[in-house]
Design a protein around this motif. Sequence first.
Motif, PDB file in Angstrom:
ATOM      1  N   ALA A  14       4.586   2.742 -11.303  1.00 19.29           N
ATOM      2  CA  ALA A  14       6.041   2.902 -11.323  1.00 19.29           C
ATOM      3  C   ALA A  14       6.209   3.745 -12.588  1.00 19.29           C
ATOM      4  N   ASP A  15       7.094   4.588 -12.606  1.00 18.48           N
ATOM      5  CA  ASP A  15       7.613   5.741 -13.577  1.00 18.48           C
ATOM      6  C   ASP A  15       8.881   5.700 -13.421  1.00 18.48           C
ATOM      7  N   LEU A  16       9.559   4.913 -14.513  1.00 24.99           N
ATOM      8  CA  LEU A  16      11.398   4.828 -14.541  1.00 24.99           C
ATOM      9  C   LEU A  16      11.808   5.796 -15.590  1.00 24.99           C
ATOM     10  N   ASP A  17      10.859   6.670 -15.846  1.00 19.26           N
ATOM     11  CA  ASP A  17      11.251   8.046 -16.867  1.00 19.26           C
ATOM     12  C   ASP A  17      11.777   7.542 -18.142  1.00 19.26           C
ATOM     13  N   MET A  18      10.952   6.582 -18.825  1.00 22.61           N
ATOM     14  CA  MET A  18      11.051   5.893 -19.945  1.00 22.61           C
ATOM     15  C   MET A  18       9.631   6.490 -20.791  1.00 22.61           C
ATOM     16  N   ASP A  19       9.219   7.359 -20.629  1.00 16.72           N
ATOM     17  CA  ASP A  19       7.973   7.745 -21.245  1.00 16.72           C
ATOM     18  C   ASP A  19       6.842   6.770 -21.502  1.00 16.72           C
ATOM     19  N   CYS A  20       6.984   6.196 -20.130  1.00 14.39           N
ATOM     20  CA  CYS A  20       5.682   5.458 -19.716  1.00 14.39           C
ATOM     21  C   CYS A  20       5.462   4.817 -18.419  1.00 14.39           C
ATOM     22  N   VAL A  21       4.487   4.573 -17.811  1.00 16.18           N
ATOM     23  CA  VAL A  21       4.022   4.144 -16.435  1.00 16.18           C
ATOM     24  C   VAL A  21       3.621   2.809 -16.561  1.00 16.18           C
ATOM     25  N   ASP A  22       3.686   1.783 -15.574  1.00 11.41           N
ATOM     26  CA  ASP A  22       3.141   1.034 -15.263  1.00 11.41           C
ATOM     27  C   ASP A  22       2.458   0.433 -13.909  1.00 11.41           C
ATOM     28  N   TYR A  23       1.282   0.216 -13.845  1.00 12.29           N
ATOM     29  CA  TYR A  23       0.703  -0.298 -12.764  1.00 12.29           C
ATOM     30  C   TYR A  23       0.882  -1.545 -12.317  1.00 12.29           C
ATOM     31  N   GLY A  24       1.262  -2.010 -10.877  1.00 11.81           N
ATOM     32  CA  GLY A  24       1.478  -3.408 -10.542  1.00 11.81           C
ATOM     33  C   GLY A  24       1.799  -3.238  -8.982  1.00 11.81           C
ATOM     34  N   THR A  25       2.764  -4.416  -8.993  1.00 13.43           N
ATOM     35  CA  THR A  25       3.272  -4.681  -7.569  1.00 13.43           C
ATOM     36  C   THR A  25       4.982  -4.254  -7.830  1.00 13.43           C
ATOM     37  N   PHE A  26       5.500  -3.854  -6.636  1.00  8.77           N
ATOM     38  CA  PHE A  26       6.858  -3.818  -6.408  1.00  8.77           C
ATOM     39  C   PHE A  26       7.268  -3.999  -4.957  1.00  8.77           C
ATOM     40  N   SER A  27       8.382  -4.278  -4.918  1.00  5.55           N
ATOM     41  CA  SER A  27       8.998  -4.501  -3.591  1.00  5.55           C
ATOM     42  C   SER A  27       9.478  -3.428  -2.659  1.00  5.55           C
ATOM     43  N   LEU A  28       8.878  -3.225  -1.658  1.00  9.08           N
ATOM     44  CA  LEU A  28       9.418  -2.114  -0.633  1.00  9.08           C
ATOM     45  C   LEU A  28      10.741  -2.403  -0.194  1.00  9.08           C
ATOM     46  N   SER A  29      11.199  -3.442  -0.038  1.00  6.71           N
ATOM     47  CA  SER A  29      12.827  -3.792   0.123  1.00  6.71           C
ATOM     48  C   SER A  29      13.573  -3.303  -0.925  1.00  6.71           C
ATOM     49  N   GLU A  30      13.211  -3.790  -2.109  1.00 11.25           N
ATOM     50  CA  GLU A  30      13.906  -3.305  -3.155  1.00 11.25           C
ATOM     51  C   GLU A  30      14.074  -1.944  -3.490  1.00 11.25           C
ATOM     52  N   LEU A  31      13.014  -1.044  -3.378  1.00 14.40           N
ATOM     53  CA  LEU A  31      13.107   0.428  -3.127  1.00 14.40           C
ATOM     54  C   LEU A  31      13.982   0.860  -2.048  1.00 14.40           C
ATOM     55  N   GLN A  32      13.885   0.300  -0.822  1.00 11.75           N
ATOM     56  CA  GLN A  32      14.972   0.649   0.173  1.00 11.75           C
ATOM     57  C   GLN A  32      16.261   0.372  -0.251  1.00 11.75           C
ATOM     58  N   GLY A  33      16.491  -0.606  -1.091  1.00 10.70           N
ATOM     59  CA  GLY A  33      17.863  -1.031  -1.409  1.00 10.70           C
ATOM     60  C   GLY A  33      18.448  -0.127  -2.514  1.00 10.70           C
ATOM     61  N   LEU A  34      17.871   0.539  -3.099  1.00 11.26           N
ATOM     62  CA  LEU A  34      18.102   1.302  -4.529  1.00 11.26           C
ATOM     63  C   LEU A  34      19.038   2.269  -4.085  1.00 11.26           C
ATOM     64  N   ASP A  35      20.358   2.559  -4.761  1.00 11.14           N
ATOM     65  CA  ASP A  35      21.306   3.707  -4.659  1.00 11.14           C
ATOM     66  C   ASP A  35      20.971   4.585  -5.850  1.00 11.14           C
ATOM     67  N   VAL A  36      20.362   5.931  -5.703  1.00 10.04           N
ATOM     68  CA  VAL A  36      20.353   6.604  -6.732  1.00 10.04           C
ATOM     69  C   VAL A  36      21.556   7.619  -7.249  1.00 10.04           C
ATOM     70  N   GLY A  37      22.491   7.376  -6.322  1.00 14.57           N
ATOM     71  CA  GLY A  37      23.745   8.184  -6.530  1.00 14.57           C
ATOM     72  C   GLY A  37      24.172   8.852  -5.312  1.00 14.57           C
ATOM     73  N   LEU A  38      25.263   9.407  -5.202  1.00 15.47           N
ATOM     74  CA  LEU A  38      25.990   9.978  -4.063  1.00 15.47           C
ATOM     75  C   LEU A  38      25.581   9.308  -2.679  1.00 15.47           C
ATOM     76  N   GLN A  39      25.353   8.002  -2.767  1.00 16.23           N
ATOM     77  CA  GLN A  39      25.250   7.100  -1.539  1.00 16.23           C
ATOM     78  C   GLN A  39      23.681   7.457  -1.096  1.00 16.23           C
TER      79      GLN A  39
END
Length: 89
Positions: A22-47
């Motif tokens: 995961a890279d949230l554009d904060m000058d660092c990356v993290d390896y681990g687990t994350f949720s597909l449903s949470e990614l699908q629920g993200l609104d990155v702007g302009l719907q």
Amino acid sequence: MGAGVWLATLLEPDGDTLHGIADLDMDCVDYGTFSLSELQGLDVGLQLGVERDILFETTAPISVWIDIADIARGIRAAERIIARLEREG
């Protein structure tokens, strides 16, 4: 549109837990687990939601991605470096 980039390498049998970088554009990356449903629920702007890059291909193992993304301070920078290395052999 959004700042975040995720590189998933494995989806658990539960259909929701992903393993990767995961890279949230904060000058660092993290390896681990994350949720597909949470990614699908993200609104990155302009719907708009998170978009899957169906053209993404790599021969580099995740360990190489982790190392280069850590040094380059991001997945996008690592992608440019790894693409060049893969082209040059």
